[in-house]
Scaffold this active site. Structure first.
Site, PDB file in Angstrom:
ATOM      1  N   HIS A  10       7.217  56.637   8.023  1.00 11.56           N
ATOM      2  CA  HIS A  10       7.453  56.573   9.474  1.00 11.56           C
ATOM      3  C   HIS A  10       8.945  56.624   9.809  1.00 11.56           C
ATOM      4  CE1 HIS A  10       3.315  55.399  10.907  1.00 11.56           C
ATOM      5  NE2 HIS A  10       3.185  55.312   9.593  1.00 11.56           N
ATOM      6  N   ASP A  56      16.362  57.465  14.172  1.00  9.52           N
ATOM      7  CA  ASP A  56      15.006  56.936  14.375  1.00  9.52           C
ATOM      8  C   ASP A  56      14.002  57.903  13.769  1.00  9.52           C
ATOM      9  OD1 ASP A  56      12.970  55.322  15.356  1.00  9.52           O
ATOM     10  OD2 ASP A  56      13.914  55.083  17.314  1.00  9.52           O
TER      11      ASP A  56
HETATM   12  P1  ADP Z   1      10.106  51.156  16.270  1.00  2.00           P
HETATM   13  O1  ADP Z   1       8.863  51.489  15.571  1.00  2.00           O
HETATM   14  O2  ADP Z   1      11.328  51.377  15.457  1.00  2.00           O
HETATM   15  O3  ADP Z   1      10.130  49.789  16.862  1.00  2.00           O
HETATM   16  P2  ADP Z   1       9.182  52.973  18.340  1.00  2.00           P
HETATM   17  O4  ADP Z   1       9.840  53.355  19.624  1.00  2.00           O
HETATM   18  O5  ADP Z   1       8.624  54.107  17.580  1.00  2.00           O
HETATM   19  O6  ADP Z   1      10.249  52.163  17.496  1.00  2.00           O
HETATM   20  O7  ADP Z   1       7.997  51.978  18.598  1.00  2.00           O
HETATM   21  C1  ADP Z   1       8.132  50.794  19.337  1.00  2.00           C
HETATM   22  C2  ADP Z   1       6.737  50.377  19.736  1.00  2.00           C
HETATM   23  O8  ADP Z   1       6.737  48.995  20.086  1.00  2.00           O
HETATM   24  C3  ADP Z   1       6.233  51.144  20.937  1.00  2.00           C
HETATM   25  O9  ADP Z   1       4.930  51.605  20.684  1.00  2.00           O
HETATM   26  C4  ADP Z   1       6.230  50.109  22.035  1.00  2.00           C
HETATM   27  O10 ADP Z   1       5.209  50.280  23.001  1.00  2.00           O
HETATM   28  C5  ADP Z   1       5.972  48.852  21.256  1.00  2.00           C
HETATM   29  N1  ADP Z   1       6.399  47.689  22.027  1.00  2.00           N
HETATM   30  C6  ADP Z   1       7.370  47.615  22.928  1.00  2.00           C
HETATM   31  N2  ADP Z   1       7.416  46.404  23.491  1.00  2.00           N
HETATM   32  C7  ADP Z   1       6.465  45.711  22.930  1.00  2.00           C
HETATM   33  C8  ADP Z   1       6.012  44.394  23.071  1.00  2.00           C
HETATM   34  N3  ADP Z   1       6.548  43.577  23.917  1.00  2.00           N
HETATM   35  N4  ADP Z   1       5.002  44.012  22.300  1.00  2.00           N
HETATM   36  C9  ADP Z   1       4.446  44.860  21.413  1.00  2.00           C
HETATM   37  N5  ADP Z   1       4.840  46.118  21.232  1.00  2.00           N
HETATM   38  C10 ADP Z   1       5.832  46.528  21.980  1.00  2.00           C
HETATM   39  C1  G6P Z   2       9.296  50.342  12.277  1.00  2.00           C
HETATM   40  C2  G6P Z   2       8.719  50.540  10.895  1.00  2.00           C
HETATM   41  C3  G6P Z   2       7.385  49.812  10.755  1.00  2.00           C
HETATM   42  C4  G6P Z   2       7.545  48.362  11.154  1.00  2.00           C
HETATM   43  C5  G6P Z   2       8.147  48.244  12.557  1.00  2.00           C
HETATM   44  C6  G6P Z   2       8.392  46.807  13.003  1.00  2.00           C
HETATM   45  O1  G6P Z   2       8.469  50.950  13.166  1.00  2.00           O
HETATM   46  O2  G6P Z   2       8.574  51.918  10.634  1.00  2.00           O
HETATM   47  O3  G6P Z   2       6.906  49.889   9.435  1.00  2.00           O
HETATM   48  O4  G6P Z   2       6.311  47.687  11.113  1.00  2.00           O
HETATM   49  O5  G6P Z   2       9.384  48.946  12.586  1.00  2.00           O
HETATM   50  O6  G6P Z   2       9.159  46.108  12.066  1.00  2.00           O
HETATM   51  P1  G6P Z   2       8.605  44.845  11.285  1.00  2.00           P
HETATM   52  O7  G6P Z   2       9.687  44.523  10.306  1.00  2.00           O
HETATM   53  O8  G6P Z   2       8.408  43.790  12.331  1.00  2.00           O
HETATM   54  O9  G6P Z   2       7.321  45.186  10.641  1.00  2.00           O
END
Ligand code: ADP
Ligand code: G6P
Length: 498
Positions: free
Chosen positions: A172, A384
């Site tokens: 990812h 990202d």
């Molecule tokens: P990363 O995976 O690095 O965090 P992304 O932008 O791909 O970055 O994904 C972030 C995800 O977290 C999105 O699907 C978003 O909707 C979700 N997200 C944002 N705010 C919240 C929250 N308060 N609780 C749970 N998920 C959230």
């Molecule tokens: C990114 C990574 C995921 C991970 C998420 C949240 O999206 O690709 O594998 O689960 O960040 O991070 P965390 O350390 O809370 O799992």
């Protein structure tokens, strides 16, 4: 998948829920944050199967983990199998190898890496632990799909136990270029681990190109047979397929959620909270890869350079807590809050506060309402894998009025480059210029761009992603490539050469 579909067994470090003691002898559940959970949850709901992962608590703190998980997730349409991590494993595997070695290195932050030799040993052991848990759920005909950088060595561990099931891997996060990857003391081990899968998937053509280059230089005896979207690597008697599969969201679910009454009411509430102001939205997990301080600098410069923005825009920035036990993360929070305070102090005036900053979580209604109410989304990661926030914003933009400002270094750029305003997130002048350009963009142009963004995301949504990946895993023809070109930045509009 073939006609009689094998059962899908998905493994990732994170499960969709995090368990924590509620203080009354029971367990409370929170949704796991991050793009991996957002992407995989609808896949499992739709196809069924088993999801193997860590529910965020220490082994031994909960005796009947699977029963608690099962009752919490009753009716979701798939099974969940928990893997507990000891305190030591959380330190050396999760916070250590995964998040202080691979995460910074693969996001090109070499200086943040801590190559502590203990981390790798624990990483290997925890991958073996996951492999055992997977085997407990799998028969030889099943399809094991392993996700993300925490579990790169699961296929090696499965093979060591004689497993005969097909195993695929999806990364990812980005895969770094050779000059960065080569710093990893376990560079050969990691490539060897990935080459033990039947299929390895990346987010973008750039990530795949980086991976293939590393294999070519660092692993002897691999032959490559190009085949367009999926490359075949032959090593001894094994063939590994390597493809590009940009992950996505459940478009209909986000669009449908944005149209619900509770969301519409909250959108109206937000519009009256910020009367006459364009909401510029930032939603980021607390992470140095998200470039939040750079974004704040860009916003500050926009306020300095373009006085027509004063009192007319508000930056609503949500920072979602993440990995708070790692020094770089809590230091970053302090830096962000210092910068926010500085900008507020300089620009706040009667009736206008330029930034609404929140450190915490929003529920689904709150998140959808912010996406829909925002006029501009400011998505400026320094690096990202994909960035699903960008896609969620577009899917929720029902009136097709928002403008997406997107970093050149997000994986999503490969697909959305034509209709987003692209910025180099290190170039704060460029970010400031893009904010002003988005603010002054004629309605027609906004609509045209947003409709096209929505169409791209709708067409290549999470169902498309999973279908394409499974077709590749079962050697079927993949058809069109759906916008995975490498982005080549044009000369900047806002900088003069002389
Ligand atoms: P990363 O995976 O690095 O965090 P992304 O932008 O791909 O970055 O994904 C972030 C995800 O977290 C999105 O699907 C978003 O909707 C979700 N997200 C944002 N705010 C919240 C929250 N308060 N609780 C749970 N998920 C959230
Ligand atoms: C990114 C990574 C995921 C991970 C998420 C949240 O999206 O690709 O594998 O689960 O960040 O991070 P965390 O350390 O809370 O799992």
């Amino acid at each position: 998948m073939p006609a009689a579909s094998p059962t899908l067994v998905v493994a990732s470090n994170r499960l969709p829920v995090v368990l924590s003691p509620d203080g009354k002898g029971d367990w409370s559940l929170e949704r796991g944050s991050g793009g991996l959970v957002t992407a995989l949850e609808p896949v499992l709901r739709d196809r069924g199967g088993t999801w193997v992962g860590w529910p965020g608590i220490e082994t031994g703190r909960i005796k009947d983990m699977d029963r608690v998980l099962e009752s919490a997730m009753e009716g979701v349409g798939y099974r969940v199998r928990g893997v507990g991590l000891t305190a030591h494993e959380q330190d050396d595997f999760y916070l250590g190898f995964a998040n202080q070695v691979i995460w910074p290195l693969f996001h090109d932050f070499q200086a943040q890496c801590n190559f502590d030799p203990r981390f790798w040993k624990t990483y290997v052991r925890v991958n073996q632990k996951f492999a055992r848990a997977i085997l407990g759920e799998t028969s030889d005909n099943d399809f094991v799909w392993v996700h993300d950088y925490h579990l790169m060595r699961v296929a090696t561990a499965l093979a060591a136990r004689g497993a005969a099931c097909r195993a695929a891997f999806f990364l990812h996060i980005p895969f770094p270029p050779l000059d960065v990857f080569v710093n990893l003391p376990w560079r050969f081990h990691v490539l060897d681990a990935l080459l033990s899968y039947d299929l390895v998937g990346f987010q973008t053509a750039r990530d795949r190109r980086n991976f293939l280059h590393c294999v070519r230089v660092l692993v002897p005896g691999v032959e490559m047979e190009g085949e367009g979207r999926v490359e075949r690597l032959r090593r001894g008697d094994r063939v590994v397929r390597v493809g590009v599969f940009p992950v996505s969201i459940d478009f209909q679910e986000f669009a449908g959620m944005a149209a619900t009454d509770p969301v519409s009411e909250r959108v109206a509430g937000l519009r009256s909270e910020f009367p006459g102001q364009t909401i510029i939205l930032g939603v980021d997990r607390l992470d140095y890869s998200k470039g939040i301080p750079h974004k704040l600098q860009g916003f500050k410069l926009a306020l300095e350079r373009y006085p027509d923005l004063l009192s007319r825009v508000v930056l609503v920035q949500l920072v979602v807590p993440s990995r708070e036990d790692i020094p770089e993360y809590y230091q970053m929070r302090a830096e962000i809050e210092r910068l926010v305070g500085h900008i507020q102090g300089e620009f706040t005036r009667a009736g206008w506060v330029p930034i609404h900053y929140q450190y915490g979580r929003w529920d689904r209604v709150e998140l959808a309402a912010h996406y829909r109410a925002a006029g501009i989304a400011l998505v400026t990661p320094l690096k990202d894998g994909m960035n699903l926030v960008a896609k969620e914003f577009c899917a929720s933009s029902l009136e097709a009025r928002g403008v997406l400002i997107l970093s050149e270094y997000a994986g999503a750029t490969a697909q959305l480059q034509k209709d987003a305003l692209l910025v180099n997130p290190y170039d704060v002048e460029g970010v400031a210029y893009a904010i002003h350009r988005a603010f002054t963009m004629p309605r027609d142009e906004q609509r045209r761009r947003m409709q096209s963004l929505r169409e791209t995301i709708r067409r290549t949504d999470i169902k498309w992603w999973v279908d394409t990946f499974l077709k590749a895993a079962f050697d079927e023809d993949l058809g069109e490539s759906a916008g995975v070109e490498i982005y080549r930045p044009p000369p900047p509009e806002h900088l003069e050469f002389n």
